[in-house]
Design a protein around this motif. Structure first.
Motif, mmCIF file in Angstrom:
data_model
loop_
_atom_site.group_PDB
_atom_site.id
_atom_site.type_symbol
_atom_site.label_atom_id
_atom_site.label_comp_id
_atom_site.label_asym_id
_atom_site.label_seq_id
_atom_site.Cartn_x
_atom_site.Cartn_y
_atom_site.Cartn_z
ATOM 1 N N ASP A 174 -68.751 55.471 27.109
ATOM 2 C CA ASP A 174 -67.821 56.081 28.058
ATOM 3 C C ASP A 174 -68.549 56.302 29.375
ATOM 4 O O ASP A 174 -69.663 56.853 29.389
ATOM 5 C CB ASP A 174 -67.288 57.403 27.519
ATOM 6 C CG ASP A 174 -66.383 57.220 26.306
ATOM 7 O OD1 ASP A 174 -66.046 56.063 25.970
ATOM 8 O OD2 ASP A 174 -66.004 58.239 25.708
ATOM 9 N N THR A 175 -67.938 55.848 30.478
ATOM 10 C CA THR A 175 -68.608 55.814 31.769
ATOM 11 C C THR A 175 -67.693 56.343 32.865
ATOM 12 O O THR A 175 -66.500 56.056 32.873
ATOM 13 C CB THR A 175 -69.031 54.361 32.101
ATOM 14 O OG1 THR A 175 -69.915 53.893 31.079
ATOM 15 C CG2 THR A 175 -69.718 54.253 33.444
ATOM 16 N N VAL A 176 -68.287 57.085 33.798
ATOM 17 C CA VAL A 176 -67.615 57.499 35.026
ATOM 18 C C VAL A 176 -68.426 56.894 36.169
ATOM 19 O O VAL A 176 -69.659 56.986 36.192
ATOM 20 C CB VAL A 176 -67.544 59.029 35.163
ATOM 21 C CG1 VAL A 176 -66.931 59.426 36.500
ATOM 22 C CG2 VAL A 176 -66.761 59.631 34.008
ATOM 23 N N ARG A 228 -62.649 56.330 41.844
ATOM 24 C CA ARG A 228 -63.373 57.010 40.765
ATOM 25 C C ARG A 228 -62.781 56.442 39.486
ATOM 26 O O ARG A 228 -61.594 56.595 39.221
ATOM 27 C CB ARG A 228 -63.157 58.511 40.824
ATOM 28 C CG ARG A 228 -63.950 59.268 39.764
ATOM 29 C CD ARG A 228 -63.625 60.770 39.829
ATOM 30 N NE ARG A 228 -64.468 61.548 38.962
ATOM 31 C CZ ARG A 228 -64.269 61.698 37.643
ATOM 32 N NH1 ARG A 228 -63.254 61.109 37.056
ATOM 33 N NH2 ARG A 228 -65.094 62.433 36.926
ATOM 34 N N GLU A 283 -62.896 55.784 35.274
ATOM 35 C CA GLU A 283 -63.342 56.218 33.959
ATOM 36 C C GLU A 283 -63.060 55.061 33.020
ATOM 37 O O GLU A 283 -61.909 54.670 32.835
ATOM 38 C CB GLU A 283 -62.590 57.470 33.520
ATOM 39 C CG GLU A 283 -62.888 58.672 34.390
ATOM 40 C CD GLU A 283 -62.171 59.928 33.939
ATOM 41 O OE1 GLU A 283 -61.759 59.999 32.763
ATOM 42 O OE2 GLU A 283 -62.025 60.837 34.774
ATOM 43 N N ARG A 323 -58.185 55.017 36.790
ATOM 44 C CA ARG A 323 -58.708 54.920 38.156
ATOM 45 C C ARG A 323 -57.956 55.865 39.095
ATOM 46 O O ARG A 323 -56.739 55.972 39.050
ATOM 47 C CB ARG A 323 -58.564 53.470 38.620
ATOM 48 C CG ARG A 323 -59.006 53.193 40.006
ATOM 49 C CD ARG A 323 -59.032 51.706 40.315
ATOM 50 N NE ARG A 323 -57.710 51.098 40.243
ATOM 51 C CZ ARG A 323 -57.489 49.818 39.987
ATOM 52 N NH1 ARG A 323 -58.496 49.002 39.755
ATOM 53 N NH2 ARG A 323 -56.269 49.343 39.956
ATOM 54 N N TYR A 325 -59.169 52.217 30.581
ATOM 55 C CA TYR A 325 -59.597 52.118 31.989
ATOM 56 C C TYR A 325 -58.644 52.945 32.853
ATOM 57 O O TYR A 325 -57.449 52.657 32.914
ATOM 58 C CB TYR A 325 -59.561 50.647 32.416
ATOM 59 C CG TYR A 325 -60.281 50.318 33.702
ATOM 60 C CD1 TYR A 325 -61.487 49.638 33.679
ATOM 61 C CD2 TYR A 325 -59.750 50.665 34.936
ATOM 62 C CE1 TYR A 325 -62.150 49.314 34.852
ATOM 63 C CE2 TYR A 325 -60.413 50.344 36.112
ATOM 64 C CZ TYR A 325 -61.615 49.668 36.065
ATOM 65 O OH TYR A 325 -62.268 49.352 37.224
#
Length: 124
Positions: free
Chosen positions: A91-93, A32, A34, A20, A18
């Motif tokens: 995996d996320t943004v 933002r 990730e 940020r 994580y």
């Protein structure tokens, strides 16, 4: 006025899964984030209204009314005081927008919410 450039900001590592970048205004915080597949946020609530906009990836949120899975270009609003948790399905943004501003993010008080003890187990 403040100018924030995500490309020039260094991400804070909350956990290995994580990261940020945070922009704080007088009454709003935009981050933002990730989150890598498998990252979790433990159940919690706060006084802030929160809106999460997924840019890439897939992120599931557990709410009292049921689970919500966000895909790209979907936005979830979480009202103040509502308990919620989450897990990254891939995996996320995303952009995480909160009002009023999240002082706990600056102080690091939210770090335990993202800690997964299974991620730090040693092989013996």
């Amino acid at each position: 006025m403040g100018l924030y450039d995500w490309d020039r900001m260094t991400a804070e590592e909350i956990t290995g899964l994580y990261h940020r970048k945070v922009a704080i205004g007088e009454s709003v915080t935009v981050a933002r984030v990730e989150v890598m597949e498998g990252a979790v946020t433990h159940p919690h609530s706060h006084e802030n209204e929160e809106m999460i906009l997924v840019l890439t990836g897939s992120w599931r949120f557990h709410l009292p009314t049921g689970d919500v899975t966000l895909a790209p270009n979907q936005l979830l609003r979480i009202a103040p005081g509502i308990e919620h948790s989450s897990e990254a399905l891939e995996d996320t943004v995303a952009l995480d927008i909160c009002a009023p501003a999240r002082a706990d993010w600056l102080e690091g008080a939210d770090r335990p919410l993202h800690y997964d003890p299974d991620q730090s187990l040693w092989a013996v």
